[in-house]
Design a protein around this motif. Structure first.
Motif, PDB file in Angstrom:
ATOM      1  N   SER A  85     -45.594   3.294 -11.004  1.00 48.00           N
ATOM      2  CA  SER A  85     -44.601   2.544 -11.272  1.00 48.00           C
ATOM      3  C   SER A  85     -44.974   1.014 -11.265  1.00 48.00           C
ATOM      4  N   SER A 140     -37.827   2.110 -11.474  1.00 45.68           N
ATOM      5  CA  SER A 140     -39.163   2.088 -11.957  1.00 45.68           C
ATOM      6  C   SER A 140     -39.987   3.635 -12.012  1.00 45.68           C
ATOM      7  N   SER A 150     -41.610   4.939 -15.548  1.00 40.21           N
ATOM      8  CA  SER A 150     -43.124   5.381 -15.402  1.00 40.21           C
ATOM      9  C   SER A 150     -43.036   6.668 -15.941  1.00 40.21           C
TER      10      SER A 150
END
Lengths: 554, 142
Positions: free
Chosen positions: A363, A375, A379
């Motif tokens: 992340s 985050s 990812s």
């Protein structure tokens, strides 16, 4: 195309590929570029090339340079695995139940640092670290809370980062399944169980290296005999690389460690083909795209020869190296952290072009704090975009045959073999770790890289070029602080209601088994059923084996 | 003080085992002419403070990545105080949120360095801190 390669390709198509496609139909009937040009499954040299068949060959065939399956990602993309878990067993349980409801069939259990180094949550040295980087597991009670209400028949895979404590964690899952009337072999448990890398990077060791190898191989031996569906070890390069090693050192030290475990397992009479097919490699994926692609390809080729020639593996699965790639956390910067999204994308692309089976992406906020939900999702989206939109899934080993990539692959292979030879001459990985040789070489590499960044020879955007004084504004994830107190009071309550007589007799059995150099898992299963804690079991083993004291060299 | 090399202790308190940064700093300080004592992984605050006093170090550098920096630094500053060793400046490197940097400085930590800080910045700050300490006055940032 020349005669020899052409004939071999036809034979590969009619046997290896055809058999594979029957079991694994491709996701589309044809693959095309965005503009509609047809993409072949596999591109091969137009004329015979010397050594093509021995060095590269077709995917899914020895030495697997071009990949472990015949058609790459055309049947299904890599597994998108993410790492998660923090806080108490109950909090993690809520998360797992949610994930199972969403259709996820496997999950990873990250353990907190006290658990990983064999300290109970009420140990003074654990103060402030309970539940911080993973779940706190003290006893079977925590495993029961962790798995409460989870429909076992829906769980396909549990992954855990246990290393120094791996036989105890194996015993906990076995005991938990047995108490639920479930065959432990019906779930697939993946235990990281590569303790040697802990002395090189990351540092969650407990005992000296030699007995640690014994404990790791207890898991391999037990699984080979009783739990063939389990993955008893992931050999890890990621942590070595993240400590600053080069790509060559990453592969070389990982395989040197693997050799130590394999030799110990073989010396106990375990057959290589009884466990090697289950092993896989957990490697970092850094941002230097060409080097990384070459590294993954070279790693497969080296492993294939190592297993077949040095260890006499007969099962082709043994020489087939499955790779779990993880984009390298140390490639991320705290400065201008959103830039890390681009870094992760390039590293993820390198892993995919290198043909990994599972990929986890970092992340962007990792250099600043524990990742937030947002985050983590970004990812995962990075991987989904590569899989769905980039088009590189259409052909196998797309960079294979590139002069640059093949030359780098050969170079990495040659250098890794050189390091492996030297480690053999110096008495193997355990010796080289005990004497600190490997740790010092990694420190030297880390320092050299840092100096290159200092001088500007290696540019880092936002750090030594295009730096700004602007403060980053990203949301910070924080953990609940009274978790530790709750965990400690639960542990104390447990300790006060156990059957102490039965417990002590179980701990004595472990001590006896350790002194007699027997496999410790059977006695550990009995002990954890009496709710012996990980700290208590490690206490017994510390008395027998001693503790490893970290080197103060730098 | 001028006849011997300045002595710096680099410690990794807590259970976190990521020692890449600590070792790089130790190497660099060594190259810059300091005598460096690296105490390895998993030091308790007590071990660090007692090593610092026994070895008569001029400065303590702590590397903390586990998030437990407030608790650990509070403990170390208290121990230094109890042992009459508050003249040893303490610097910290790690992943430290801005709010906590303020708190650490209030505790008496001389400098806090986040990820990506260049070695030259750290070396310079250590030099300044030691010079201020040697000049017999509190370092500017304390």
């Amino acid at each position: 195309m020349g005669g020899e390669v052409k004939r071999a390709k036809e034979s590969w198509e009619s046997t290896v590929l055809a058999g594979w496609l029957e079991e694994n139909p491709e996701s589309r009937s044809s693959f095309e570029t965005k503009s509609g040009m047809s993409l072949d499954r596999l591109y091969t040299p137009a004329a015979d090339e010397p050594d093509y068949l021995s060095r590269l060959n077709f995917p899914g065939q020895f030495p697997f340079t071009r990949g472990v399956t015949p058609n790459g990602y055309r049947s299904k993309p890599w597994v998108m695995g993410q790492y998660s878990g923090y806080g108490s067993a109950e909090e993690a349980n809520e998360r797992f139940r949610y994930l199972i409801e969403q259709g996820q069939t496997g999950f990873s259990i990250a353990l907190d640092l006290p658990t990983q180094i064999g300290l109970d949550s009420d140990d003074p040295a654990a103060c402030g670290e309970v539940g911080r980087v993973g779940v706190a597991i003290d006893s079977l009670e925590d495993v029961e809370s962790l798995l409460r209400g989870i429909p076992w028949h829906k769980v396909r895979q549990i992954r855990t980062t246990a290393n120094a404590i791996s036989p105890i964690v194996a015993a906990l899952f076995i005991a938990s399944a047995q108490k639920n009337g479930i065959d432990p072999n019906s779930i697939s448990v993946l235990i990281q169980n590569d303790v040697l890398k802990e002395y090189i990077g990351r540092g969650t060791f407990i005992f000296p290296p030699q007995p640690s190898v014994k404990l790791a191989v207890d898991v391999i031996e037990y699984c080979a005999a009783h739990l063939p569906n389990w993955t008893p070890m992931a050999i890890c390069g990621y942590h070595i690389r993240d400590s600053g090693s080069t790509a060559v050192q990453e592969v070389a030290f990982t395989f040197a460690n693997a050799i130590a475990y394999i030799e110990e397992a073989l010396s106990r009479g375990v057959s290589i083909d009884a466990f090697a097919p289950k092993l896989y490699a957990f490697l970092g994926s850094d941002i230097d795209l060409l080097e990384e692609v070459a590294k993954f390809r070279a790693a497969r080729r080296i492993w294939a020869h190592l297993l077949k020639e040095r260890f006499g593996a007969k099962d082709p699965q043994s020489s087939r190296l499955n790779i779990f790639g993880y984009t390298l956390g140390s490639a991320l910067t705290a400065q201008q952290p959103v830039n890390n999204l681009m870094r992760v994308t390039i590293a993820a692309l390198a892993a995919v072009l290198g043909g990994v089976q599972t990929l986890a992406t970092s992340s962007y906020d990792e250099a600043v704090c524990l990742p937030t939900q947002e985050s983590v999702t970004l990812s995962l989206r990075t991987q989904q975009i590569i899989a769905a939109e980039s088009g590189i899934l259409g052909t196998v080993d797309p960079l294979g045959g590139s002069y640059a990539i093949e030359s780098l692959t050969d170079e990495i292979e040659a250098q890794v073999l050189q390091v492996l030879k030297r480690i053999d001459q110096q008495g193997g990985a355990v010796n080289c770790i005990e004497s600190g040789i490997i740790q010092n070489e990694v420190s030297e590499a880390a320092y050299a890289l840092q100096k290159r960044i200092e001088t500007g020879d290696r540019k880092l955007i936002g750090v030594n070029v295009y730096a700004t004084t602007e403060k980053s504004r990203i949301p910070i994830f924080s953990i609940n602080d009274d978790m530790e107190e709750r965990q400690i009071s639960r542990l104390r309550a447990l300790k006060s209601r156990r059957n102490d007589r039965a417990l002590n007799s179980c701990l004595l059995s472990i001590q006896r088994a350790a002194r007699n150099n027997e496999n410790l898992i059977p006695s550990m299963i009995e002990a954890v059923k009496e709710y012996a804690t990980i700290g208590e079991i490690c206490g017994v083993l510390r008395d027998v084996y001693g503790s490893h004291i970290d080197s103060t060299e730098f | 003080m001028t006849n011997r090399k300045m002595r710096i202790l680099i410690g990794k308190p807590g259970l976190d085992g990521h020692n890449r940064g600590a070792k790089i700093i130790a190497k660099e300080l060594c190259g810059q002419g300091y005598e460096v004592i690296y105490t390895g992984l998993r030091n308790s605050p007590e071990q660090i403070v007692s090593a610092a006093i026994q070895e008569a170090v001029d400065l303590i550098g702590l590397s903390i990545l586990s998030g437990a920096h407030l608790r650990i630094c509070r403990k170390i500053m208290d121990l230094l105080d109890q042992n009459g060793a508050t003249d040893i400046p303490v610097i910290v490197g790690g992943i430290i949120p801005d709010d906590d940097v303020t708190k650490l400085k209030e505790m008496g930590i001389s400098e806090v360095f986040g990820p990506g800080t260049s070695l030259s910045t750290i070396v310079e700050a250590i030099g300044n801190t030691l010079a201020a300490e040697n000049a017999g006055r509190a370092p500017l940032k304390r």
